[in-house]
Scaffold this motif. Structure first.
Motif, PDB file in Angstrom:
ATOM      1  N   SER A  52       0.821  -1.149   0.011  1.00 50.84           N
ATOM      2  CA  SER A  52       0.123   0.118  -0.023  1.00 50.84           C
ATOM      3  C   SER A  52       0.915   1.192  -0.011  1.00 50.84           C
ATOM      4  N   GLY A  53       0.197   2.397  -0.265  1.00 51.51           N
ATOM      5  CA  GLY A  53       1.094   3.686  -0.073  1.00 51.51           C
ATOM      6  C   GLY A  53       1.928   3.780  -1.209  1.00 51.51           C
ATOM      7  N   GLN A  54       3.223   4.235  -0.901  1.00 50.22           N
ATOM      8  CA  GLN A  54       4.311   4.586  -1.823  1.00 50.22           C
ATOM      9  C   GLN A  54       4.875   3.339  -2.565  1.00 50.22           C
ATOM     10  N   ALA A  55       4.810   2.235  -1.591  1.00 54.22           N
ATOM     11  CA  ALA A  55       5.392   1.151  -2.156  1.00 54.22           C
ATOM     12  C   ALA A  55       4.271   0.389  -3.228  1.00 54.22           C
ATOM     13  N   GLY A  56       2.978   0.808  -2.928  1.00 58.09           N
ATOM     14  CA  GLY A  56       2.020   0.236  -3.827  1.00 58.09           C
ATOM     15  C   GLY A  56       2.001   0.814  -5.110  1.00 58.09           C
ATOM     16  N   ARG A  57       2.281   2.114  -5.068  1.00 62.64           N
ATOM     17  CA  ARG A  57       2.339   2.808  -6.310  1.00 62.64           C
ATOM     18  C   ARG A  57       3.729   2.495  -7.248  1.00 62.64           C
ATOM     19  N   ARG A  58       4.722   2.148  -6.486  1.00 59.91           N
ATOM     20  CA  ARG A  58       6.199   1.482  -7.051  1.00 59.91           C
ATOM     21  C   ARG A  58       5.585   0.242  -7.575  1.00 59.91           C
ATOM     22  N   LEU A  59       4.934  -0.674  -7.101  1.00 57.45           N
ATOM     23  CA  LEU A  59       4.722  -1.981  -7.517  1.00 57.45           C
ATOM     24  C   LEU A  59       3.627  -1.795  -8.995  1.00 57.45           C
ATOM     25  N   THR A  60       2.666  -0.919  -8.707  1.00 55.42           N
ATOM     26  CA  THR A  60       1.789  -0.641  -9.951  1.00 55.42           C
ATOM     27  C   THR A  60       2.693  -0.068 -11.140  1.00 55.42           C
ATOM     28  N   PHE A  61       3.915   0.677 -10.893  1.00 51.06           N
ATOM     29  CA  PHE A  61       4.682   1.127 -11.856  1.00 51.06           C
ATOM     30  C   PHE A  61       5.688   0.039 -12.598  1.00 51.06           C
ATOM     31  N   LEU A  62       6.133  -0.797 -11.635  1.00 51.28           N
ATOM     32  CA  LEU A  62       7.006  -1.911 -12.153  1.00 51.28           C
ATOM     33  C   LEU A  62       6.093  -2.951 -12.928  1.00 51.28           C
ATOM     34  N   LEU A  63       4.983  -3.120 -12.466  1.00 47.88           N
ATOM     35  CA  LEU A  63       4.130  -4.109 -13.282  1.00 47.88           C
ATOM     36  C   LEU A  63       3.611  -3.571 -14.619  1.00 47.88           C
ATOM     37  N   SER A  64       3.518  -2.323 -14.592  1.00 48.27           N
ATOM     38  CA  SER A  64       3.416  -1.759 -16.236  1.00 48.27           C
ATOM     39  C   SER A  64       4.698  -2.093 -17.140  1.00 48.27           C
ATOM     40  N   ARG A  65       5.887  -2.176 -16.279  1.00 47.49           N
ATOM     41  CA  ARG A  65       7.175  -2.347 -17.213  1.00 47.49           C
ATOM     42  C   ARG A  65       7.542  -3.820 -17.462  1.00 47.49           C
ATOM     43  N   PHE A  66       6.980  -4.715 -16.505  1.00 47.43           N
ATOM     44  CA  PHE A  66       7.357  -6.041 -16.578  1.00 47.43           C
ATOM     45  C   PHE A  66       6.347  -6.763 -17.444  1.00 47.43           C
ATOM     46  N   ASP A  67       6.534  -7.900 -17.978  1.00 44.76           N
ATOM     47  CA  ASP A  67       5.855  -9.003 -18.695  1.00 44.76           C
ATOM     48  C   ASP A  67       5.164  -9.925 -17.623  1.00 44.76           C
ATOM     49  N   VAL A  68       3.777  -9.429 -17.237  1.00 43.82           N
ATOM     50  CA  VAL A  68       3.015 -10.028 -16.242  1.00 43.82           C
ATOM     51  C   VAL A  68       2.282 -11.174 -17.091  1.00 43.82           C
ATOM     52  N   LYS A  69       2.606 -12.710 -16.758  1.00 38.40           N
ATOM     53  CA  LYS A  69       2.260 -13.482 -17.687  1.00 38.40           C
ATOM     54  C   LYS A  69       0.926 -13.856 -16.920  1.00 38.40           C
ATOM     55  N   PRO A  70      -0.005 -14.195 -17.919  1.00 39.14           N
ATOM     56  CA  PRO A  70      -1.374 -14.825 -17.385  1.00 39.14           C
ATOM     57  C   PRO A  70      -1.369 -16.228 -16.825  1.00 39.14           C
ATOM     58  N   VAL A  71      -2.136 -16.801 -15.790  1.00 40.64           N
ATOM     59  CA  VAL A  71      -2.323 -18.039 -15.470  1.00 40.64           C
ATOM     60  C   VAL A  71      -3.296 -18.813 -16.344  1.00 40.64           C
ATOM     61  N   ASP A  72      -2.737 -19.296 -17.681  1.00 41.36           N
ATOM     62  CA  ASP A  72      -3.722 -19.650 -18.438  1.00 41.36           C
ATOM     63  C   ASP A  72      -3.547 -21.259 -18.363  1.00 41.36           C
ATOM     64  N   GLU A  73      -4.184 -21.985 -19.418  1.00 40.50           N
ATOM     65  CA  GLU A  73      -4.408 -23.453 -19.458  1.00 40.50           C
ATOM     66  C   GLU A  73      -3.114 -24.002 -19.642  1.00 40.50           C
ATOM     67  N   ALA A  74      -1.998 -23.501 -20.550  1.00 37.63           N
ATOM     68  CA  ALA A  74      -0.840 -24.036 -20.460  1.00 37.63           C
ATOM     69  C   ALA A  74      -0.014 -24.044 -19.275  1.00 37.63           C
ATOM     70  N   VAL A  75      -0.082 -22.999 -18.518  1.00 36.25           N
ATOM     71  CA  VAL A  75       0.734 -22.968 -17.262  1.00 36.25           C
ATOM     72  C   VAL A  75       0.111 -23.627 -16.077  1.00 36.25           C
ATOM     73  N   LEU A  76      -1.326 -23.853 -16.053  1.00 34.84           N
ATOM     74  CA  LEU A  76      -1.933 -24.764 -15.183  1.00 34.84           C
ATOM     75  C   LEU A  76      -1.571 -26.254 -15.561  1.00 34.84           C
ATOM     76  N   ARG A  77      -1.492 -26.561 -16.538  1.00 36.38           N
ATOM     77  CA  ARG A  77      -1.307 -28.077 -17.162  1.00 36.38           C
ATOM     78  C   ARG A  77       0.334 -28.167 -16.657  1.00 36.38           C
ATOM     79  N   THR A  78       0.797 -27.355 -17.074  1.00 37.94           N
ATOM     80  CA  THR A  78       2.376 -27.803 -16.708  1.00 37.94           C
ATOM     81  C   THR A  78       2.601 -27.597 -15.116  1.00 37.94           C
ATOM     82  N   ALA A  79       2.038 -26.562 -14.546  1.00 29.68           N
ATOM     83  CA  ALA A  79       2.023 -26.770 -12.892  1.00 29.68           C
ATOM     84  C   ALA A  79       1.688 -28.175 -12.331  1.00 29.68           C
TER      85      ALA A  79
END
Length: 141
Positions: A52-79
């Motif tokens: 939350s707070g400043q760290a929450g805003r930093r997290l949101t910013f970082l997530l906009s820069r990184f490739d956030v991979k969905p938990v899709d069927e291929a990931v679930l099957r592999t897991a």
């Protein structure tokens, strides 16, 4: 400058260190990006690192820069395969299996940043046994 390519995958500890401004983690990510690697993470990882707070805003910013991979069927099957292969179970192992499955499906070479010394290495070894999956190198933090 030659571009190496590949993917640097962050687990919860890797992302947490980056959010908290850890200089070594910042340097790792900068080096990865300079070498043409994508920085990726599972869509579950930000839930483990909520801030939350400043760290929450930093997290949101970082997530906009990184490739956030969905938990899709291929990931679930592999897991699920990874859990079966290693005999691991339970909530903690499930999240680790999703993170490793996400890494296994990324563009190689793949390096996974983690502080886990028990489940993640076993899951990565199992992932390497799957057909056409790259070896996942571990970076301990």
């Amino acid at each position: 400058m030659s571009k190496g390519g590949g993917t640097l995958v962050l687990d919860a500890q890797g992302l947490s260190l980056q959010v908290d401004g850890d200089e070594q983690m910042r340097a790792r990510i900068k080096a990865a990006e300079l070498n043409g690697r994508r920085v990726a993470l599972s869509a579950l990882t930000p839930l483990e690192v909520r801030r939350s707070g400043q760290a929450g805003r930093r997290l949101t910013f970082l997530l906009s820069r990184f490739d956030v991979k969905p938990v899709d069927e291929a990931v679930l099957r592999t897991a699920a395969l990874l859990l079966d292969m290693t005999g691991l179970d339970g909530h903690e192992c499930l999240v680790d299996a999703v993170v490793v499955a996400t890494a296994a499906l990324c563009v190689p070479p793949v390096r996974l940043v983690t502080s886990d010394g028990s489940h993640i290495p076993k899951l990565c070894a199992a992932a390497h046994e799957l057909p056409q999956q790259p070896a996942i190198g571990l970076i301990s933090v």
